[in-house]
Motif scaffolding. Structure first.
Motif, short mmCIF file in Angstrom:
data_model
loop_
_atom_site.label_atom_id
_atom_site.label_comp_id
_atom_site.label_asym_id
_atom_site.label_seq_id
_atom_site.Cartn_x
_atom_site.Cartn_y
_atom_site.Cartn_z
N ASP A 33 0.86 -1.17 0.00
CA ASP A 33 0.00 0.00 0.00
C ASP A 33 0.91 1.24 0.00
O ASP A 33 1.86 1.30 0.78
CB ASP A 33 -0.88 0.02 1.25
N THR A 52 -3.87 1.44 -2.77
CA THR A 52 -3.61 0.17 -2.09
C THR A 52 -2.95 -0.84 -3.02
O THR A 52 -2.91 -0.67 -4.24
CB THR A 52 -4.90 -0.43 -1.53
N VAL A 103 -5.78 2.17 6.46
CA VAL A 103 -4.91 2.98 5.59
C VAL A 103 -4.67 4.38 6.11
O VAL A 103 -3.70 5.03 5.71
CB VAL A 103 -5.48 3.05 4.16
#
Length: 122
Positions: A33, A52, A103
């Motif tokens: 990522d 990602t 994330v």
């Protein structure tokens, strides 16, 4: 030693555009990522955007519609195209890489660049 090298920062007027680039050295990151974060003086590091390892992209609400993250695996580079820049975008922008679960959390990323300054004047 793995390094992420950022480039493309600078000074721009409000409404202008910049493109940041991040190139890892020592390793390919096609299976990681890849994200951009930013940090303004006196503030915490803030999530900007991520591309990602499956190719999905996500953006912070403050950058959605103005910033675009992309990845060129043939060049082992991730880009952040920034348009309609605002003075509040002024910060040091960091590239980050890792295999992450959330994330938006900076502490999940293993690798970081040294940062590149983006300054937007009004």
């Amino acid at each position: 030693q793995v390094q992420l090298v950022e480039s493309g920062g600078g000074l721009v007027q409000a409404g202008g555009s910049l493109r940041l680039a991040c190139t890892p050295s020592g390793r390919t990151f096609s299976t990681r990522d890849m994200a951009w974060f930013r940090q303004a003086p006196g503030k915490e590091r803030q999530f900007v955007a991520v591309n990602t390892r499956t190719g999905a992209t996500y953006y912070a609400d403050s950058t959605k519609g103005r910033f675009t993250i992309s990845r060129d695996n043939t060049k082992n580079t991730v880009y952040l195209q920034m348009s309609n820049l605002k003075p509040e975008d002024t910060a040091v922008f960091y590239c980050a890489a890792g295999i992450v679960a959330v994330v938006t959390r900076p502490n999940e990323y293993n690798y970081w660049g040294q940062g590149t300054q983006v300054t937007v004047s009004s």
